[in-house]
Design an enzyme around this catalytic site. Structure first.
Site, PDB file in Angstrom:
ATOM      1  N   LYS A   1      48.363  54.743  61.558  1.00  0.00           N
ATOM      2  CA  LYS A   1      47.893  55.997  60.992  1.00  0.00           C
ATOM      3  C   LYS A   1      48.197  56.056  59.508  1.00  0.00           C
ATOM      4  O   LYS A   1      49.318  55.741  59.123  1.00  0.00           O
ATOM      5  CB  LYS A   1      48.603  57.143  61.713  1.00  0.00           C
ATOM      6  CG  LYS A   1      48.230  58.511  61.247  1.00  0.00           C
ATOM      7  CD  LYS A   1      49.082  59.530  61.939  1.00  0.00           C
ATOM      8  CE  LYS A   1      48.792  60.872  61.308  1.00  0.00           C
ATOM      9  NZ  LYS A   1      49.636  61.911  61.833  1.00  0.00           N
TER      10      LYS A   1
ATOM     11  N   LYS B   1      53.179  54.613  60.845  1.00  0.00           N
ATOM     12  CA  LYS B   1      52.641  55.830  60.241  1.00  0.00           C
ATOM     13  C   LYS B   1      53.065  55.861  58.778  1.00  0.00           C
ATOM     14  O   LYS B   1      54.252  55.833  58.458  1.00  0.00           O
ATOM     15  CB  LYS B   1      53.183  57.053  60.974  1.00  0.00           C
ATOM     16  CG  LYS B   1      52.714  58.369  60.379  1.00  0.00           C
ATOM     17  CD  LYS B   1      53.164  59.543  61.224  1.00  0.00           C
ATOM     18  CE  LYS B   1      52.733  60.859  60.619  1.00  0.00           C
ATOM     19  NZ  LYS B   1      53.134  62.003  61.452  1.00  0.00           N
TER      20      LYS B   1
ATOM     21  N   ARG C   1      47.978  69.390  57.448  1.00  0.00           N
ATOM     22  CA  ARG C   1      49.174  70.193  57.181  1.00  0.00           C
ATOM     23  C   ARG C   1      48.793  71.653  56.995  1.00  0.00           C
ATOM     24  O   ARG C   1      49.560  72.552  57.335  1.00  0.00           O
ATOM     25  CB  ARG C   1      49.947  69.614  55.995  1.00  0.00           C
ATOM     26  CG  ARG C   1      50.549  68.258  56.385  1.00  0.00           C
ATOM     27  CD  ARG C   1      51.343  67.610  55.271  1.00  0.00           C
ATOM     28  NE  ARG C   1      51.800  66.283  55.688  1.00  0.00           N
ATOM     29  CZ  ARG C   1      52.420  65.431  54.898  1.00  0.00           C
ATOM     30  NH1 ARG C   1      52.671  65.753  53.651  1.00  0.00           N
ATOM     31  NH2 ARG C   1      52.793  64.247  55.366  1.00  0.00           N
TER      32      ARG C   1
ATOM     33  N   SER D   1      42.924  63.683  59.186  1.00  0.00           N
ATOM     34  CA  SER D   1      42.226  64.852  58.655  1.00  0.00           C
ATOM     35  C   SER D   1      41.556  64.591  57.304  1.00  0.00           C
ATOM     36  O   SER D   1      40.427  65.016  57.076  1.00  0.00           O
ATOM     37  CB  SER D   1      43.208  66.015  58.531  1.00  0.00           C
ATOM     38  OG  SER D   1      44.314  65.660  57.724  1.00  0.00           O
TER      39      SER D   1
ATOM     40  N   GLU E   1      58.282  47.384  62.095  1.00  0.00           N
ATOM     41  CA  GLU E   1      58.329  48.721  62.703  1.00  0.00           C
ATOM     42  C   GLU E   1      57.736  48.705  64.111  1.00  0.00           C
ATOM     43  O   GLU E   1      58.310  49.235  65.058  1.00  0.00           O
ATOM     44  CB  GLU E   1      57.483  49.698  61.869  1.00  0.00           C
ATOM     45  CG  GLU E   1      58.225  50.502  60.841  1.00  0.00           C
ATOM     46  CD  GLU E   1      59.095  51.583  61.475  1.00  0.00           C
ATOM     47  OE1 GLU E   1      59.036  51.770  62.697  1.00  0.00           O
ATOM     48  OE2 GLU E   1      59.841  52.223  60.726  1.00  0.00           O
TER      49      GLU E   1
ATOM     50  N   CYS F   1      60.268  66.595  59.691  1.00  0.00           N
ATOM     51  CA  CYS F   1      60.059  66.129  61.057  1.00  0.00           C
ATOM     52  C   CYS F   1      61.365  65.940  61.822  1.00  0.00           C
ATOM     53  O   CYS F   1      61.465  65.071  62.693  1.00  0.00           O
ATOM     54  CB  CYS F   1      59.249  64.841  61.047  1.00  0.00           C
ATOM     55  SG  CYS F   1      57.648  65.031  60.238  1.00  0.00           S
TER      56      CYS F   1
ATOM     57  N   CYS G   1      57.788  68.880  62.801  1.00  0.00           N
ATOM     58  CA  CYS G   1      57.401  69.475  61.510  1.00  0.00           C
ATOM     59  C   CYS G   1      56.674  70.805  61.636  1.00  0.00           C
ATOM     60  O   CYS G   1      56.748  71.630  60.730  1.00  0.00           O
ATOM     61  CB  CYS G   1      56.606  68.497  60.664  1.00  0.00           C
ATOM     62  SG  CYS G   1      55.161  67.822  61.465  1.00  0.00           S
TER      63      CYS G   1
ATOM     64  N   CYS H   1      56.774  66.027  67.828  1.00  0.00           N
ATOM     65  CA  CYS H   1      57.322  66.042  66.476  1.00  0.00           C
ATOM     66  C   CYS H   1      57.878  67.423  66.183  1.00  0.00           C
ATOM     67  O   CYS H   1      57.661  68.370  66.942  1.00  0.00           O
ATOM     68  CB  CYS H   1      56.261  65.676  65.443  1.00  0.00           C
ATOM     69  SG  CYS H   1      56.983  65.234  63.837  1.00  0.00           S
TER      70      CYS H   1
ATOM     71  N   TYR I   1      38.718  63.479  64.535  1.00  0.00           N
ATOM     72  CA  TYR I   1      38.108  64.815  64.531  1.00  0.00           C
ATOM     73  C   TYR I   1      36.590  64.714  64.691  1.00  0.00           C
ATOM     74  O   TYR I   1      35.918  65.712  64.866  1.00  0.00           O
ATOM     75  CB  TYR I   1      38.496  65.552  63.238  1.00  0.00           C
ATOM     76  CG  TYR I   1      40.001  65.632  63.103  1.00  0.00           C
ATOM     77  CD1 TYR I   1      40.723  66.578  63.818  1.00  0.00           C
ATOM     78  CD2 TYR I   1      40.703  64.704  62.337  1.00  0.00           C
ATOM     79  CE1 TYR I   1      42.104  66.609  63.750  1.00  0.00           C
ATOM     80  CE2 TYR I   1      42.087  64.733  62.258  1.00  0.00           C
ATOM     81  CZ  TYR I   1      42.784  65.691  62.970  1.00  0.00           C
ATOM     82  OH  TYR I   1      44.151  65.716  62.915  1.00  0.00           O
TER      83      TYR I   1
ATOM     84  N   ARG J   1      57.789  63.100  52.694  1.00  0.00           N
ATOM     85  CA  ARG J   1      58.224  62.403  53.899  1.00  0.00           C
ATOM     86  C   ARG J   1      58.495  60.921  53.650  1.00  0.00           C
ATOM     87  O   ARG J   1      58.469  60.120  54.576  1.00  0.00           O
ATOM     88  CB  ARG J   1      57.152  62.541  54.975  1.00  0.00           C
ATOM     89  CG  ARG J   1      56.750  63.974  55.309  1.00  0.00           C
ATOM     90  CD  ARG J   1      56.290  64.051  56.756  1.00  0.00           C
ATOM     91  NE  ARG J   1      55.366  65.118  57.064  1.00  0.00           N
ATOM     92  CZ  ARG J   1      55.713  66.396  57.203  1.00  0.00           C
ATOM     93  NH1 ARG J   1      56.954  66.767  57.018  1.00  0.00           N
ATOM     94  NH2 ARG J   1      54.804  67.290  57.517  1.00  0.00           N
TER      95      ARG J   1
HETATM   96  C1  PBG Z   1      53.193  65.161  62.460  1.00  0.00           C
HETATM   97  C2  PBG Z   1      51.762  64.803  62.360  1.00  0.00           C
HETATM   98  C3  PBG Z   1      50.981  64.787  61.202  1.00  0.00           C
HETATM   99  C4  PBG Z   1      49.700  64.394  61.584  1.00  0.00           C
HETATM  100  C5  PBG Z   1      49.735  64.199  62.957  1.00  0.00           C
HETATM  101  N1  PBG Z   1      51.027  64.435  63.416  1.00  0.00           N
HETATM  102  C6  PBG Z   1      51.270  65.234  59.831  1.00  0.00           C
HETATM  103  C7  PBG Z   1      52.239  64.615  58.955  1.00  0.00           C
HETATM  104  O1  PBG Z   1      52.865  63.602  59.197  1.00  0.00           O
HETATM  105  O2  PBG Z   1      52.386  65.231  57.907  1.00  0.00           O
HETATM  106  C8  PBG Z   1      48.534  64.219  60.650  1.00  0.00           C
HETATM  107  C9  PBG Z   1      47.215  64.163  61.270  1.00  0.00           C
HETATM  108  C10 PBG Z   1      46.078  64.265  60.344  1.00  0.00           C
HETATM  109  O3  PBG Z   1      46.187  64.281  59.107  1.00  0.00           O
HETATM  110  O4  PBG Z   1      44.978  64.353  60.879  1.00  0.00           O
HETATM  111  N2  PBG Z   1      53.454  66.000  63.542  1.00  0.00           N
END
Ligand code: PBG
Length: 330
Positions: free
Chosen positions: A256, A203, A213, A282, A241, A127, A119, A117, A321, A225
């Site tokens: 996700k 996603k 982030r 996260s 998708e 992204c 970002c 990615c 995690y 986004r």
């Molecule tokens: C984008 C990406 C994100 C996460 C994983 N890959 C962030 C986003 O889309 O803002 C989020 C993972 C998480 O929150 O644990 N590269």
């Protein structure tokens, strides 16, 4: 009392395991690892207790810590030294993920998956490449932010550079239309036919990514986004998708976040024969930690129950995690 049906018979201690429908194993998990090219020391990630950004020199030791728990796969995220509008450090041969991958692959047995990615690498935090003429602050009502097709070429370069560094699998996470097909084509042209693609296929544009982030320094500097990530209101759209990604050659299909989207996980499980992955993100991690810190929840128990529910819903692999903590306990 004449009761024919007594489900409680099967809940006695000595038979519970025999009739258990779902089991978790350390090998179901993928542990996210953050490698930070801007630091010489490990930096604790405040909103994700127990997680750190590690310097390149410690990428191998960080991955060894994961392997010791029985978890065999890691997902590498990088924080680059510099950012620019295109995110060019994302495909640099001496980029942070490329360097970390080379080291981890040559010195450990970990299965290395890389996040593909932009970002974390663009100075605007989106992204992909921005639409021509789009500037900070201008996009509140824009119908687009990221230039889809211009971004595909960057994603191809990133994926090939990761494969060249030795990545076992690449995982595009940008929700760019056509990303899986473009990456599959590029990998094949460069002789990496054996590198699978795990697509972040469904996603969502989720508020649960907040702590990540901070951790990866990837928040958009303006706007959000929602023009590329999915609307949380939509489930049928997820099927569409995901079907596109499957048709473009995705090997593993990911949903996700995980817990707020278990309906999508179970729907995909029914609809597809591919391995299904779920990303326990996260925010899902942070909220359990925060409640446990207050003494309101038992962290070990809720972590285990969360992962069990993700597996029960139909996920084969879980990015989490909690990987190390739960694996240690299993
Ligand atoms: C984008 C990406 C994100 C996460 C994983 N890959 C962030 C986003 O889309 O803002 C989020 C993972 C998480 O929150 O644990 N590269």
């Amino acid at each position: 009392m004449e009761l024919t049906h007594r489900p409680r018979r099967l809940r006695q201690d000595r038979i519970r395991e025999l009739v258990s429908e779902t089991t978790l194993e350390a090998t179901d998990f993928i542990a996210p690892v953050f490698v930070d090219a801007t630091t010489d020391e490990r930096i604790a990630i405040e909103s994700m207790p127990g997680h750190e950004r590690v310097p390149l020199a410690e990428a191998v030791s960080r991955v060894e810590e994961v392997l010791e728990t029985g978890v065999e796969a890691v997902m590498l995220f990088g924080i680059p030294t510099e950012k620019d509008p295109q995110g060019s450090r994302a495909w640099a041969d001496d980029g942070v993920v490329q360097e970390a991958t080379r080291q981890v692959v040559s010195e450990t047995d970990a299965y290395v998956i890389t996040d593909v990615c932009l970002c974390e690498y663009t100075d605007h935090g989106h992204c992909g490449t921005l639409e021509a003429g789009l500037r900070e602050g201008e996009c509140a009502h824009a119908t687009e932010t990221v230039d889809n097709d211009a971004t595909l070429a960057s994603l191809e370069r990133i994926a090939v550079s990761h494969a060249e560094a030795g990545a076992d699998m690449v995982a595009p996470s940008g929700m760019i239309d056509g990303m899986v097909g473009a990456i599959r084509g590029a990998l094949d042209r460069e002789g990496h036919e054996d590198v699978p693609v795990m697509s972040y296929a469904a996603k969502y544009e989720s508020a649960f990514y907040g702590p990540f982030r901070d951790a990866a320094d990837g928040a958009p500097s303006f706007g959000d986004r929602r023009h590329y990530q999915m609307d949380p209101a939509n489930a049928r759209e997820a099927l569409r998708e995901v079907r596109l990604d499957a048709d473009e050659g995705a090997d593993v299909l990911m949903v996700k976040p995980a817990l707020p989207y278990l309906d999508i996980v179970s729907e995909l499980r029914r609809e597809f024969d591919h391995p299904i992955a779920a990303y326990n993100v996260s925010g899902e991690y942070a909220m359990l930690h925060a409640a446990a810190e207050k003494g309101w929840l038992d962290l070990e128990e809720v972590a285990l129950e969360s992962l069990l529910s993700i597996k029960r819903a139909g996920a084969d692999l879980i990015l989490t995690y909690f990987a190390e903590d739960v694996a240690r306990r299993l």
